[in-house]
Design an enzyme around this catalytic site. Structure first.
Site, PDB file in Angstrom:
ATOM      1  N   CYS A 142      33.108   5.067  41.647  1.00  0.00           N
ATOM      2  CA  CYS A 142      32.484   3.779  41.924  1.00  0.00           C
ATOM      3  C   CYS A 142      31.262   3.546  41.029  1.00  0.00           C
ATOM      4  CB  CYS A 142      32.153   3.644  43.405  1.00  0.00           C
ATOM      5  SG  CYS A 142      31.904   1.900  43.893  1.00  0.00           S
ATOM      6  N   HIS A 235      37.049   3.769  45.905  1.00  0.00           N
ATOM      7  CA  HIS A 235      36.579   4.853  46.777  1.00  0.00           C
ATOM      8  C   HIS A 235      37.768   5.534  47.445  1.00  0.00           C
ATOM      9  CE1 HIS A 235      32.179   4.625  46.810  1.00  0.00           C
ATOM     10  NE2 HIS A 235      32.274   3.313  46.790  1.00  0.00           N
ATOM     11  N   GLU A 237      37.975   8.413  48.472  1.00  0.00           N
ATOM     12  CA  GLU A 237      37.508   9.369  49.477  1.00  0.00           C
ATOM     13  C   GLU A 237      37.177   8.725  50.821  1.00  0.00           C
ATOM     14  OE1 GLU A 237      33.636   7.696  47.967  1.00  0.00           O
ATOM     15  OE2 GLU A 237      35.652   8.032  47.186  1.00  0.00           O
TER      16      GLU A 237
END
Length: 315
Positions: A142, A235, A237
């Site tokens: 990001c 993102h 994660e």
């Protein structure tokens, strides 16, 4: 992990032409095995949440990975208990003489600032320069990806008219690239950002390859062809409820955010979001660990300092 087959097996050439990693018996028998060393520069304010998300993905692999956590000396974290930082995080001065198989640089909620206005920008530049010589492969996420693209390639960011938030569909542009192995032609990835980079700016750099694009979110995964750097503007994660927490946090601040797109069922914020990107996130991280860290890092990490930034990977 690679498949270990006899060197003369007819399938070997076919698999290698498809970029399926094949290891011959001779190479397998000569390999030395040691744990991988990964350092995570965690720039997110909620460090405990972010480190848990990343460790979950890094732990979903048969490889043994040793983790170190890094914080900025030039910035005071206000959202993580000091005893946690003291117990588990190091400063750059403590690790600058070390070598690592891989590094992750996270996002940060500073994207609306000019890079040079970020209070730890100079220190981050020092770390990114250091990573070129002391880390074999670095994964930027990001804002960390935008910062890396700007520092290493002078690619500017631009500000969106409104925040990009939600789960977006992406097209794989090179299905044989090892990082994208096993990922569907179209896959989902969360985004939560106010800025991005333009495809045309990335394409000016022959050493970079765009691996995935989204009609809504734009360029999203970029690789340095050397394999030494990757830039993920989304993102992967994120947990199931991360975007929801951000949305309700902004509501409480009176920001009046748009509802994250393609996230809450029927766009009803009372409904529990559906987790639709977990498999892709796991594949991305496992592919990075396997093909760009485990398979290629020298056994003696000190040898990294003598390696070129333009290594052709044997994959």
């Amino acid at each position: 992990m690679p498949i270990n087959i006899p060197e003369d097996l007819p399938a070997a050439k076919t698999l290698e032409s498809e970029n399926v990693f094949v290891m011959t018996n001779d190479r397998a028998m000569s390999q030395d095995i040691r744990p991988l060393k990964i350092i995570i520069l965690n720039l997110m304010p909620t460090k405990i949440v972010t480190e848990t998300q990343l460790l979950r993905l890094l732990g979903n692999s048969p490889l043994q990975v040793n983790i170190e956590l890094l914080q900025m000396a030039s910035h005071v974290s206000k959202n993580t208990p000091q005893d946690h930082l003291t117990s588990f995080y190091k400063f750059f001065d403590e690790v600058k003489n070390n070598y690592y198989d891989g590094m992750i640089i996270t996002g940060a909620p500073v994207e609306l600032l000019d890079f040079k206005e970020v209070d730890y920008w100079d220190e981050l530049c020092t770390i990114m320069e250091w990573s070129k010589h002391n880390v074999y492969s670095t994964l930027h996420i990001c804002w960390g990806a935008q910062a890396g693209l700007y520092y290493h390639f002078n690619i500017p960011k631009f500000t969106f008219d409104e925040k990009l938030s939600g789960i977006f569909s992406h097209r794989v542009l090179n299905s044989t690239h090892p990082l994208m192995r096993g990922i569907d032609d179209v896959f989902l990835l969360p985004h939560s950002r106010n800025t991005g980079v333009k495809t045309v700016d990335v394409m000016k750099h022959m050493e970079l390859e765009i691996l995935s694009l989204s009609d809504e979110a734009g360029v999203s995964i970029i690789a340095n062809k050397s394999g030494r750097q990757f830039f993920i503007l989304g993102h992967p994660e994120y947990d199931r409820d991360t975007l929801a927490k951000e949305f309700f946090r902004d509501l409480e601040k009176g920001i009046e955010p748009n509802v994250p797109r393609n996230y809450f069922p029927e766009d009803n914020t009372d409904n529990m979001p559906v987790m639709k990107w977990k498999s892709y996130a796991n594949l991305l991280f496992m592919n990075w660990l396997n093909y760009y860290v485990y398979q290629n890092t020298p056994f003696d990490l000190n040898d990294i300092r003598d390696m070129s930034d333009t290594i052709e990977y044997n994959i």
